[in-house]
Design a protein around this motif. Structure first.
Motif, PDB file in Angstrom:
ATOM      1  N   GLN A  66    -119.669 -57.062  61.502  1.00 47.96           N
ATOM      2  CA  GLN A  66    -119.612 -56.309  62.756  1.00 47.96           C
ATOM      3  C   GLN A  66    -120.924 -55.585  63.035  1.00 47.96           C
ATOM      4  O   GLN A  66    -121.371 -55.516  64.179  1.00 47.96           O
ATOM      5  N   ALA A  67    -121.561 -55.059  61.998  1.00 44.80           N
ATOM      6  CA  ALA A  67    -122.858 -54.410  62.186  1.00 44.80           C
ATOM      7  C   ALA A  67    -123.904 -55.421  62.652  1.00 44.80           C
ATOM      8  O   ALA A  67    -124.734 -55.115  63.519  1.00 44.80           O
ATOM      9  N   ASN A  68    -123.842 -56.615  62.091  1.00 44.72           N
ATOM     10  CA  ASN A  68    -124.769 -57.668  62.501  1.00 44.72           C
ATOM     11  C   ASN A  68    -124.539 -58.038  63.967  1.00 44.72           C
ATOM     12  O   ASN A  68    -125.486 -58.221  64.729  1.00 44.72           O
ATOM     13  N   GLU A  69    -123.279 -58.121  64.372  1.00 45.45           N
ATOM     14  CA  GLU A  69    -122.964 -58.439  65.765  1.00 45.45           C
ATOM     15  C   GLU A  69    -123.381 -57.314  66.711  1.00 45.45           C
ATOM     16  O   GLU A  69    -123.880 -57.572  67.811  1.00 45.45           O
ATOM     17  N   ARG A  70    -123.210 -56.068  66.286  1.00 42.72           N
ATOM     18  CA  ARG A  70    -123.645 -54.942  67.127  1.00 42.72           C
ATOM     19  C   ARG A  70    -125.151 -54.961  67.322  1.00 42.72           C
ATOM     20  O   ARG A  70    -125.651 -54.679  68.412  1.00 42.72           O
ATOM     21  N   THR A  71    -125.877 -55.307  66.267  1.00 41.54           N
ATOM     22  CA  THR A  71    -127.326 -55.404  66.383  1.00 41.54           C
ATOM     23  C   THR A  71    -127.710 -56.508  67.357  1.00 41.54           C
ATOM     24  O   THR A  71    -128.598 -56.338  68.201  1.00 41.54           O
ATOM     25  N   LEU A  72    -127.043 -57.654  67.259  1.00 41.12           N
ATOM     26  CA  LEU A  72    -127.300 -58.748  68.198  1.00 41.12           C
ATOM     27  C   LEU A  72    -127.031 -58.293  69.625  1.00 41.12           C
ATOM     28  O   LEU A  72    -127.844 -58.532  70.525  1.00 41.12           O
ATOM     29  N   LEU A  73    -125.907 -57.626  69.846  1.00 37.07           N
ATOM     30  CA  LEU A  73    -125.566 -57.194  71.200  1.00 37.07           C
ATOM     31  C   LEU A  73    -126.570 -56.177  71.744  1.00 37.07           C
ATOM     32  O   LEU A  73    -126.889 -56.191  72.936  1.00 37.07           O
ATOM     33  N   ALA A  74    -127.083 -55.317  70.888  1.00 38.84           N
ATOM     34  CA  ALA A  74    -128.097 -54.353  71.337  1.00 38.84           C
ATOM     35  C   ALA A  74    -129.372 -55.068  71.768  1.00 38.84           C
ATOM     36  O   ALA A  74    -129.979 -54.736  72.791  1.00 38.84           O
ATOM     37  N   TRP A  75    -129.774 -56.079  70.995  1.00 39.13           N
ATOM     38  CA  TRP A  75    -130.980 -56.834  71.358  1.00 39.13           C
ATOM     39  C   TRP A  75    -130.758 -57.665  72.617  1.00 39.13           C
ATOM     40  O   TRP A  75    -131.654 -57.788  73.454  1.00 39.13           O
ATOM     41  N   VAL A  76    -129.574 -58.231  72.765  1.00 39.78           N
ATOM     42  CA  VAL A  76    -129.272 -59.008  73.973  1.00 39.78           C
ATOM     43  C   VAL A  76    -129.277 -58.085  75.191  1.00 39.78           C
ATOM     44  O   VAL A  76    -129.803 -58.445  76.252  1.00 39.78           O
ATOM     45  N   ARG A  77    -128.724 -56.897  75.053  1.00 41.11           N
ATOM     46  CA  ARG A  77    -128.735 -55.926  76.149  1.00 41.11           C
ATOM     47  C   ARG A  77    -130.176 -55.585  76.541  1.00 41.11           C
ATOM     48  O   ARG A  77    -130.510 -55.509  77.723  1.00 41.11           O
ATOM     49  N   THR A  78    -131.044 -55.407  75.559  1.00 42.50           N
ATOM     50  CA  THR A  78    -132.441 -55.114  75.836  1.00 42.50           C
ATOM     51  C   THR A  78    -133.110 -56.285  76.541  1.00 42.50           C
ATOM     52  O   THR A  78    -133.867 -56.102  77.498  1.00 42.50           O
ATOM     53  N   GLY A  79    -132.835 -57.499  76.074  1.00 39.11           N
ATOM     54  CA  GLY A  79    -133.420 -58.677  76.704  1.00 39.11           C
ATOM     55  C   GLY A  79    -132.965 -58.847  78.140  1.00 39.11           C
ATOM     56  O   GLY A  79    -133.764 -59.166  79.029  1.00 39.11           O
ATOM     57  N   ILE A  80    -131.683 -58.620  78.390  1.00 35.56           N
ATOM     58  CA  ILE A  80    -131.168 -58.728  79.754  1.00 35.56           C
ATOM     59  C   ILE A  80    -131.788 -57.654  80.642  1.00 35.56           C
ATOM     60  O   ILE A  80    -132.112 -57.911  81.815  1.00 35.56           O
ATOM     61  N   SER A  81    -131.992 -56.473  80.101  1.00 32.97           N
ATOM     62  CA  SER A  81    -132.637 -55.405  80.869  1.00 32.97           C
ATOM     63  C   SER A  81    -134.062 -55.785  81.236  1.00 32.97           C
ATOM     64  O   SER A  81    -134.518 -55.521  82.351  1.00 32.97           O
ATOM     65  N   LEU A  82    -134.774 -56.408  80.306  1.00 31.05           N
ATOM     66  CA  LEU A  82    -136.136 -56.838  80.603  1.00 31.05           C
ATOM     67  C   LEU A  82    -136.162 -57.926  81.669  1.00 31.05           C
ATOM     68  O   LEU A  82    -137.040 -57.938  82.537  1.00 31.05           O
ATOM     69  N   VAL A  83    -135.212 -58.845  81.615  1.00 26.53           N
ATOM     70  CA  VAL A  83    -135.132 -59.892  82.636  1.00 26.53           C
ATOM     71  C   VAL A  83    -134.859 -59.256  83.998  1.00 26.53           C
ATOM     72  O   VAL A  83    -135.514 -59.596  84.992  1.00 26.53           O
ATOM     73  N   ALA A  84    -133.919 -58.330  84.063  1.00 23.20           N
ATOM     74  CA  ALA A  84    -133.618 -57.656  85.335  1.00 23.20           C
ATOM     75  C   ALA A  84    -134.828 -56.866  85.828  1.00 23.20           C
ATOM     76  O   ALA A  84    -135.149 -56.877  87.028  1.00 23.20           O
ATOM     77  N   PHE A  85    -135.518 -56.182  84.919  1.00 22.37           N
ATOM     78  CA  PHE A  85    -136.719 -55.440  85.272  1.00 22.37           C
ATOM     79  C   PHE A  85    -137.793 -56.388  85.814  1.00 22.37           C
ATOM     80  O   PHE A  85    -138.513 -56.051  86.751  1.00 22.37           O
ATOM     81  N   GLY A  86    -137.879 -57.574  85.242  1.00 25.78           N
ATOM     82  CA  GLY A  86    -138.833 -58.569  85.722  1.00 25.78           C
ATOM     83  C   GLY A  86    -138.541 -58.995  87.148  1.00 25.78           C
ATOM     84  O   GLY A  86    -139.463 -59.150  87.961  1.00 25.78           O
TER      85      GLY A  86
END
Length: 125
Positions: A17-37
C-alpha cells in the motif's frame, strides 16, 4: 482433494500500500505538470488579448507548454518504473531498489523549469 500451501511468504500489505501511495503521488504530480503545460500553451493567447499590438510577436508559450507536458509524461513513466521495481522487490523479499535520486532529480528539473518559465514571462511583459 489435496490442499497445497505456498512456500513463498506473503508480503506485508502495508508495504504494498505504501508503494501504491507513492505511485499515486507521482502520478498526481505528473498529471499536474501536464495540466500546467496546457495552461502555459494557452498563455500566449491570453497575452495577445491583453496586448493586441504584441499579437504578432511569438511568446513561445506553446513550446514551453509542450515541454511541461513532456516533463509530466516523463515523470509518470519514471513513477511506473519505480513502482514496478519496488513491487518486484517486495514480492521477492529483497531490499528495495536504490532509486533515491529520482525524486531529487525530477523535483530539481521541475523547479528549474518553473523558474525559467517565470523569468521568461516576466521578461516578455
Amino acid at each position: 482433494m489435496t490442499i497445497t500451501h505456498s512456500t513463498t511468504p506473503t508480503p506485508d500489505p502495508r508495504l504494498l500500500q505504501a508503494n501504491e501511495r507513492t505511485l499515486l503521488a507521482w502520478v498526481r504530480t505528473g498529471i499536474s505538470l501536464v495540466a500546467f503545460g496546457f495552461v502555459i500553451a494557452r498563455f500566449g493567447l491570453w497575452l495577445s488579448v491583453l496586448n493586441p499590438q504584441a499579437a504578432v510577436e511569438s511568446h513561445g508559450a506553446p513550446w514551453i507548454g509542450a515541454s511541461f507536458v513532456i516533463l509530466g509524461v516523463l515523470g509518470n513513466a519514471l513513477a511506473v518504473m519505480r513502482y514496478a521495481g519496488a513491487r518486484a522487490a517486495i514480492f521477492k523479499n529483497e531490499s528495495l531498489p536504490a532509486l533515491d535520486r529520482m525524486p531529487l532529480v525530477f523535483t530539481t528539473l521541475v523547479t528549474i523549469a518553473c523558474a525559467l518559465v517565470g523569468a521568461y514571462v516576466l521578461m516578455r511583459l
